[in-house]
Design a protein around this motif. Sequence first.
Motif, mmCIF file in Angstrom:
data_model
loop_
_atom_site.group_PDB
_atom_site.id
_atom_site.type_symbol
_atom_site.label_atom_id
_atom_site.label_comp_id
_atom_site.label_asym_id
_atom_site.label_seq_id
_atom_site.Cartn_x
_atom_site.Cartn_y
_atom_site.Cartn_z
ATOM 1 N N ILE A 285 -12.980 67.969 39.519
ATOM 2 C CA ILE A 285 -13.217 69.389 39.181
ATOM 3 C C ILE A 285 -12.492 69.717 37.867
ATOM 4 C CG2 ILE A 285 -12.867 71.792 39.914
ATOM 5 C CD1 ILE A 285 -13.046 70.806 42.830
ATOM 6 N N LEU A 286 -11.277 69.204 37.739
ATOM 7 C CA LEU A 286 -10.497 69.451 36.517
ATOM 8 C C LEU A 286 -11.220 68.887 35.297
ATOM 9 C CD1 LEU A 286 -7.884 70.299 35.054
ATOM 10 C CD2 LEU A 286 -6.921 68.079 35.667
ATOM 11 N N VAL B 217 -6.062 71.898 39.340
ATOM 12 C CA VAL B 217 -6.663 72.652 40.436
ATOM 13 C C VAL B 217 -6.067 72.188 41.754
ATOM 14 C CG1 VAL B 217 -8.801 72.568 39.094
ATOM 15 C CG2 VAL B 217 -8.657 71.246 41.189
ATOM 16 N N SER B 218 -6.229 73.053 42.739
ATOM 17 C CA SER B 218 -5.837 72.699 44.096
ATOM 18 C C SER B 218 -7.118 72.623 44.924
ATOM 19 C CB SER B 218 -4.900 73.783 44.610
ATOM 20 O OG SER B 218 -4.830 73.727 45.996
ATOM 21 N N TYR B 219 -7.302 71.501 45.597
ATOM 22 C CA TYR B 219 -8.498 71.313 46.424
ATOM 23 C C TYR B 219 -8.048 70.862 47.816
ATOM 24 C CZ TYR B 219 -12.954 69.621 48.125
ATOM 25 O OH TYR B 219 -14.073 69.426 48.881
ATOM 26 N N LYS B 220 -8.350 71.689 48.831
ATOM 27 C CA LYS B 220 -7.893 71.432 50.206
ATOM 28 C C LYS B 220 -6.409 71.033 50.226
ATOM 29 C CE LYS B 220 -12.460 70.683 51.953
ATOM 30 N NZ LYS B 220 -13.483 69.863 52.532
ATOM 31 N N GLY C 159 -8.004 77.194 43.810
ATOM 32 C CA GLY C 159 -7.396 77.899 42.681
ATOM 33 C C GLY C 159 -6.707 76.889 41.792
ATOM 34 N N VAL C 160 -5.785 77.379 40.978
ATOM 35 C CA VAL C 160 -5.090 76.466 40.074
ATOM 36 C C VAL C 160 -3.847 75.907 40.770
ATOM 37 C CG1 VAL C 160 -5.907 77.546 37.952
ATOM 38 C CG2 VAL C 160 -3.812 78.396 39.016
ATOM 39 N N SER C 161 -3.392 74.741 40.311
ATOM 40 C CA SER C 161 -2.206 74.143 40.932
ATOM 41 C C SER C 161 -0.939 74.560 40.195
ATOM 42 C CB SER C 161 -2.335 72.617 40.966
ATOM 43 O OG SER C 161 -2.650 72.106 39.692
ATOM 44 N N PHE C 162 -1.080 75.220 39.047
ATOM 45 C CA PHE C 162 0.047 75.807 38.310
ATOM 46 C C PHE C 162 -0.555 76.732 37.257
ATOM 47 C CE2 PHE C 162 -1.202 71.897 36.282
ATOM 48 C CZ PHE C 162 -1.271 72.232 34.927
#
Length: 351
Positions: free
Chosen positions: A140-141, A213-216, A176-179
Motif C-alpha cells: 500500500i505504501l 501505513v498501518s494494516y491490521k 491509517g498512517v503508522s507515524f
Amino acid sequence: MLLAMRRRRIKVFVETGLENIRYLTGFTGSSAFLIMSEKKSTLLTDSRYTSQAREEVKKHGFTVKIYKKEVFSAIATEIKKLSFTGSVGVDGSAMSYVAFGKLKAALKPIRLRALPNITGPLRMVKEGAELELIKKAASILEGGFRRARRFLRPGAVERVVARKVEDYFVSRGAEGVSFESIVASGHRGALPHGKASEKEIQRGELVVMDMGVSYKGYCSDGTRTFAVGKATALQKKIYRIVKEAQLSAIEKISDGVSASSVDSAARTHIRKAGYGKYFGHGTGHGIGLAVHEGPGLGPKSTDVLTEGMVVTVEPGIYLPDWGGVRIEDMVLVKKEGCELITNSPEKLLCI
Ligand code: GLY
Ligand code: MN
Ligand code: MN
C-alpha cells in the motif's frame, strides 16, 4: 514468554505495553494489563472492552477479567490469588513512574521489580501471518509513493500532498498512517524528521517523503526522495552516494550478521564520500506491530540479525540550508542474504 520469565527468575510478570499485549493475546483495545504466571494468565481490562476482549483473547488461552473500580488494586488482588514466592516483574519500558508507584503500593508486601521490555525481543522474528500483513502494508505504501508523483508539482503545499497520499492509503485498506507523514522539500529536507508543513514545493527542489501505513496492526515505513523538475549535478551526486550506501548495507544483511556491521557499511560509504558528518541517525530499525522496534541498526547496537526479522535500511545525507536525501526500504532477513520488501529507485526520479 514463560521462558523469558524463567530466565529472569520471575514467577509473575505484568505486561502493560499495548503492542506487546496485542502480540501475546490478540487484544487490540487501548487499555489493558496482562498478568502472566506459570499457572494462569489474565488480561485485565475495563467495561468498554467486555465483548471485544472475550472475542479477541479466547483463542489464545488467556482469561479475561473486567475490573470495576481501581485498576492497581484489581491487579494486586489477581496477583495475590496466585500462590507463589518472590517478587513480581513489570515491563518498565511501558509504564509511567507514577503508575509503577501505585502498583508497588497496592502489591505490598510483595515486591515489584521494573524489568526491561522482555516481550519485545520475542517480536523481532516474524511469523508467516505477520509477514503477510507487513508485506501488504508495504505494498500500500509503495502504491502511495507512485501516486505521490501526481501531486508533487511546483506550488503544491507539503501538507496537502501528504494528506492526498494518506487518503490513497486508506482507500487501499490501510487503517491509517503508522507515524506522522514527513514531506520535506528544498531546504526543509535537511531536517531528517521535517513533518509536512505549509511550505509550497518549488521547481528545482528535492522532496523527501517518509511515510508509512498501518494494516491490521502491522506497519510499513519507507522514504523516497524526488526531484521536482530537472535535477542538478549535486542533487544527483548526493542521491547516488546515499543509494550506494544503502546497497552496501543491504548486501551485508543475512542471518547471523551483527546489526552494527550493517550500519557501518552504510556509514563508511558516506564517510568515504566526504559526507560523514551529515549522516547522524542510525541506519535502520526493526518494524512490525510498532513502526520502531528491535533490532536497532545503529553503531552501538548489540543485536544480531536473524532469519525472519524485518528491518528498514535508511541512510541519508542532510546538508543545512541546501536540503537532504534519504532512501528507506524494508528488508526481510533470510538464512542467506535478504529479500527486499520495498524497492526504491536506483536513480533520482525527476518529476
Ligand atoms: N519514519 C521514521 C523512520 O524512518 O524511522
Ligand atoms: Mn524508518
Ligand atoms: Mn521512515
